[in-house]
Design a protein around this motif. Structure first.
Motif, PDB file in Angstrom:
ATOM      1  N   GLY A 177      32.977  28.671  42.631  1.00 24.22           N
ATOM      2  CA  GLY A 177      31.628  29.224  42.549  1.00 24.22           C
ATOM      3  C   GLY A 177      31.626  30.666  42.072  1.00 24.22           C
ATOM      4  O   GLY A 177      30.754  31.077  41.294  1.00 24.22           O
ATOM      5  N   ILE A 178      32.610  31.420  42.513  1.00 26.04           N
ATOM      6  CA  ILE A 178      32.701  32.823  42.101  1.00 26.04           C
ATOM      7  C   ILE A 178      32.998  32.917  40.605  1.00 26.04           C
ATOM      8  O   ILE A 178      32.390  33.707  39.881  1.00 26.04           O
ATOM      9  CB  ILE A 178      33.788  33.548  42.924  1.00 26.04           C
ATOM     10  CG1 ILE A 178      33.380  33.588  44.404  1.00 26.04           C
ATOM     11  CG2 ILE A 178      34.037  34.946  42.403  1.00 26.04           C
ATOM     12  CD1 ILE A 178      34.469  34.033  45.336  1.00 26.04           C
ATOM     13  N   LEU A 179      33.922  32.084  40.127  1.00 22.43           N
ATOM     14  CA  LEU A 179      34.267  32.100  38.708  1.00 22.43           C
ATOM     15  C   LEU A 179      33.088  31.683  37.827  1.00 22.43           C
ATOM     16  O   LEU A 179      32.846  32.281  36.772  1.00 22.43           O
ATOM     17  CB  LEU A 179      35.467  31.181  38.439  1.00 22.43           C
ATOM     18  CG  LEU A 179      36.800  31.658  38.976  1.00 22.43           C
ATOM     19  CD1 LEU A 179      37.873  30.610  38.732  1.00 22.43           C
ATOM     20  CD2 LEU A 179      37.202  32.974  38.353  1.00 22.43           C
ATOM     21  N   VAL A 180      32.343  30.681  38.266  1.00 21.92           N
ATOM     22  CA  VAL A 180      31.178  30.242  37.497  1.00 21.92           C
ATOM     23  C   VAL A 180      30.136  31.348  37.444  1.00 21.92           C
ATOM     24  O   VAL A 180      29.561  31.637  36.390  1.00 21.92           O
ATOM     25  CB  VAL A 180      30.585  28.952  38.106  1.00 21.92           C
ATOM     26  CG1 VAL A 180      29.229  28.628  37.514  1.00 21.92           C
ATOM     27  CG2 VAL A 180      31.539  27.791  37.892  1.00 21.92           C
ATOM     28  N   THR A 181      29.887  32.011  38.568  1.00 23.63           N
ATOM     29  CA  THR A 181      28.894  33.083  38.613  1.00 23.63           C
ATOM     30  C   THR A 181      29.300  34.243  37.709  1.00 23.63           C
ATOM     31  O   THR A 181      28.480  34.764  36.944  1.00 23.63           O
ATOM     32  CB  THR A 181      28.726  33.586  40.062  1.00 23.63           C
ATOM     33  OG1 THR A 181      28.393  32.475  40.889  1.00 23.63           O
ATOM     34  CG2 THR A 181      27.653  34.636  40.164  1.00 23.63           C
ATOM     35  N   VAL A 182      30.548  34.642  37.778  1.00 22.54           N
ATOM     36  CA  VAL A 182      31.023  35.745  36.939  1.00 22.54           C
ATOM     37  C   VAL A 182      30.937  35.352  35.459  1.00 22.54           C
ATOM     38  O   VAL A 182      30.511  36.148  34.615  1.00 22.54           O
ATOM     39  CB  VAL A 182      32.465  36.145  37.330  1.00 22.54           C
ATOM     40  CG1 VAL A 182      33.078  37.089  36.319  1.00 22.54           C
ATOM     41  CG2 VAL A 182      32.474  36.770  38.717  1.00 22.54           C
ATOM     42  N   GLY A 183      31.312  34.131  35.143  1.00 30.66           N
ATOM     43  CA  GLY A 183      31.244  33.665  33.761  1.00 30.66           C
ATOM     44  C   GLY A 183      29.824  33.664  33.225  1.00 30.66           C
ATOM     45  O   GLY A 183      29.573  34.093  32.089  1.00 30.66           O
ATOM     46  N   LEU A 184      28.872  33.203  34.034  1.00 30.37           N
ATOM     47  CA  LEU A 184      27.477  33.205  33.596  1.00 30.37           C
ATOM     48  C   LEU A 184      26.941  34.621  33.410  1.00 30.37           C
ATOM     49  O   LEU A 184      26.165  34.882  32.484  1.00 30.37           O
ATOM     50  CB  LEU A 184      26.614  32.431  34.593  1.00 30.37           C
ATOM     51  CG  LEU A 184      26.807  30.914  34.588  1.00 30.37           C
ATOM     52  CD1 LEU A 184      26.013  30.281  35.711  1.00 30.37           C
ATOM     53  CD2 LEU A 184      26.428  30.323  33.253  1.00 30.37           C
ATOM     54  N   CYS A 185      27.351  35.531  34.260  1.00 22.66           N
ATOM     55  CA  CYS A 185      26.922  36.928  34.106  1.00 22.66           C
ATOM     56  C   CYS A 185      27.474  37.530  32.816  1.00 22.66           C
ATOM     57  O   CYS A 185      26.771  38.259  32.110  1.00 22.66           O
ATOM     58  CB  CYS A 185      27.374  37.759  35.306  1.00 22.66           C
ATOM     59  SG  CYS A 185      26.460  37.401  36.807  1.00 22.66           S
ATOM     60  N   ILE A 186      28.723  37.228  32.498  1.00 21.48           N
ATOM     61  CA  ILE A 186      29.327  37.746  31.262  1.00 21.48           C
ATOM     62  C   ILE A 186      28.600  37.174  30.041  1.00 21.48           C
ATOM     63  O   ILE A 186      28.293  37.899  29.090  1.00 21.48           O
ATOM     64  CB  ILE A 186      30.831  37.424  31.226  1.00 21.48           C
ATOM     65  CG1 ILE A 186      31.567  38.262  32.275  1.00 21.48           C
ATOM     66  CG2 ILE A 186      31.419  37.657  29.836  1.00 21.48           C
ATOM     67  CD1 ILE A 186      33.012  37.888  32.476  1.00 21.48           C
ATOM     68  N   ILE A 187      28.301  35.884  30.071  1.00 25.98           N
ATOM     69  CA  ILE A 187      27.578  35.272  28.955  1.00 25.98           C
ATOM     70  C   ILE A 187      26.197  35.898  28.800  1.00 25.98           C
ATOM     71  O   ILE A 187      25.752  36.181  27.678  1.00 25.98           O
ATOM     72  CB  ILE A 187      27.480  33.746  29.163  1.00 25.98           C
ATOM     73  CG1 ILE A 187      28.857  33.120  29.001  1.00 25.98           C
ATOM     74  CG2 ILE A 187      26.494  33.115  28.183  1.00 25.98           C
ATOM     75  CD1 ILE A 187      28.928  31.668  29.410  1.00 25.98           C
TER      76      ILE A 187
END
Length: 94
Positions: A48-58
């Motif tokens: 969940g943390i990786l998905v959230t960080v990835g979406l923020c970067i995108i």
């Protein structure tokens, strides 16, 4: 007399077997409680943390790359909403 010794030895073996059996049962119960307690703990995981960080970067990349077109898009939406709100507030024109 010999029969008494044999009987006492059998009782002694039975009692020590009961003690070992009771100790094993208590140890098994203790391990069972430990396993239940560890199974009840929720692990949030890193997915969940990786998905959230990835979406923020995108999202940040989209804002930087498409800044001009995003500004135009937002202005278009705001102006169309203002036009629609004005039409609703003035009421029907006959």
């Amino acid at each position: 007399m010999n029969q008494i010794y044999v009987a006492l030895n059998g009782v002694k073996t039975w009692v020590s077997g009961c003690k070992v059996g009771l100790a094993l049962a208590m140890e098994a119960e203790r391990w069972k409680k430990k396993l239940q307690a560890s199974a009840e703990v929720m692990d949030p995981g890193i997915d969940g943390i990786l998905v959230t960080v990835g979406l923020c970067i995108i999202a940040l990349l989209l804002c930087v790359v498409m800044k001009d077109s995003l500004t135009t898009f937002i202005q278009t939406i705001v102006s169309s909403m203002q036009t629609k709100a004005t039409g609703i507030l003035t009421g029907p024109t006959s």
